[in-house]
Design an enzyme around this catalytic site. Structure first.
Site, PDB file in Angstrom:
ATOM      1  N   HIS A  77       0.844  -1.203   0.000  1.00 12.09           N
ATOM      2  CA  HIS A  77       0.000   0.000   0.000  1.00 12.09           C
ATOM      3  C   HIS A  77       0.881   1.255   0.000  1.00 12.09           C
ATOM      4  O   HIS A  77       0.602   2.212  -0.727  1.00 12.09           O
ATOM      5  CB  HIS A  77      -0.872   0.045   1.262  1.00 12.09           C
ATOM      6  CG  HIS A  77      -1.852  -1.083   1.385  1.00 12.09           C
ATOM      7  ND1 HIS A  77      -1.754  -2.042   2.351  1.00 12.09           N
ATOM      8  CD2 HIS A  77      -2.962  -1.388   0.670  1.00 12.09           C
ATOM      9  CE1 HIS A  77      -2.757  -2.897   2.240  1.00 12.09           C
ATOM     10  NE2 HIS A  77      -3.507  -2.538   1.222  1.00 12.09           N
ATOM     11  N   LYS A  99      -1.285  -6.394  -8.142  1.00 12.16           N
ATOM     12  CA  LYS A  99      -1.643  -7.533  -7.276  1.00 12.16           C
ATOM     13  C   LYS A  99      -3.093  -7.975  -7.529  1.00 12.16           C
ATOM     14  O   LYS A  99      -3.390  -9.161  -7.607  1.00 12.16           O
ATOM     15  CB  LYS A  99      -1.444  -7.099  -5.825  1.00 12.16           C
ATOM     16  CG  LYS A  99      -2.128  -7.929  -4.778  1.00 12.16           C
ATOM     17  CD  LYS A  99      -1.309  -9.121  -4.439  1.00 12.16           C
ATOM     18  CE  LYS A  99      -1.784  -9.895  -3.236  1.00 12.16           C
ATOM     19  NZ  LYS A  99      -3.176  -9.798  -2.879  1.00 12.16           N
TER      20      LYS A  99
END
Ligand code: AMP
Length: 280
Positions: free
Chosen positions: A37, A151
């Site tokens: 993140h 991802k």
């Protein structure tokens, strides 16, 4: 970093910060933040004037209520991590703030086959819920650039399609997958892996890398069958291992290195479902 919890406060702060020339980068997340993140926030900081990160565990994209209940929530630590990368605004809304009319989805999305294959097949309703929240967040933040991880390759492909359908000028930026030292893709769900199961998970990335090599000499069907067996032999339970076109997400009958191709997999590691992929 400014922390805002309501749509109204978000508007106030954005209006205060925004000038006619400033650009906004947006990183939507479900929290339990990790280096993956943070890499998105760093990218956003590099190319926009200020960055908004949202943390919202979106109930409408969980087809499995146990998964929603068990989803890790680590807000205090998330705030510390966001400060380390100089994130500008954290939007931390309640469910009522995002869904003032309740959780029922009034919008019917049509993502065609993009949403019925792979994750769509195994997680019915997941992408409608995801699209619903991303659309709502985009309306509130009005970013210039949206940063999402490779991802979740299928998610990113569907968001690209949604932006196209909305005639949106928002630029979608795909960010590379950040991995642990042994290759496991970072995920908020990794904290739920027992040490014994965790030790088996590097096989997923090893198989993805080997699949890329095998693509030079084998058919997609053969690569997929080999990959499923190899992951299973390690004591994990693969749900699918598919070789698909990187734009249409359609299964490819043959490898054609002139087009973008992706190997995508979902694997049960104990009671934790992991996804990963590699560009071929
Ligand atoms: P999530 O909090 O899991 O909904 O993820 C929020 C965003 O972070 C999505 O765009 C993900 O694709 C991205 N992301 C999750 N894990 C990683 C990772 N290991 N590397 C890069 N980006 C990631």
């Amino acid at each position: 970093m400014l922390l805002v919890k309501t749509a109204k406060d978000l508007q106030t702060q954005l209006n205060r910060l925004k000038t006619s020339r400033s650009t906004i980068g947006f990183v939507p997340t479900m929290g339990a933040l990790h280096e993956g993140h943070l890499s998105l926030i760093k990218k956003s900081k590099e190319t926009t004037h200020f960055t908004v990160c949202s943390i919202f565990v979106n109930p409408t994209q969980f087809n499995d209520t146990a998964d929603l209940d068990k989803y890790p929530r680590t807000t205090t630590r998330d705030i510390e991590l966001l400060n380390t990368v100089d994130n500008d605004i954290l939007f931390l809304p309640s469910v009522e703030e995002i869904y003032p009319q309740g959780l029922a989805n009034e919008e019917a999305f049509d993502f065609r086959d993009l949403a019925t294959v792979m994750e769509g097949k195994f997680r019915p309703g997941h992408f409608d819920g995801m699209a619903q929240v991303v659309k709502r967040l985009l309306m509130l933040v009005e970013p210039d650039q949206l940063f999402m991880g490779q991802k979740d390759f299928q998610q990113l492909t569907i968001v690209r399609d949604m932006l196209r359908q909305m005639d949106s000028a928002i630029e979608l930026k795909m960010c590379e997958i950040i991995r642990e030292a042994d290759g496991l893709a970072m995920s908020s769900r990794n904290v739920r892996l027992s040490p014994e199961i965790r030790a088996k998970t590097p096989i997923i990335y090893q198989v993805l890398q080997e699949a890329r090599q095998r693509a030079k000499v084998a058919t997609p069907a053969a690569v997929s069958a080999w990959a499923m067996q190899t992951i299973e032999a390690q004591g994990l339970r693969p749900e699918y291992f598919e070789l698909v076109d990187g734009i249409s997400l359609k299964a490819i009958p043959n490898f054609d290195f002139k087009r973008m191709m992706v190997a995508c997999t979902a694997v049960w590691a104990g009671d934790v479902r992991l996804i990963d992929n590699i560009l071929i």
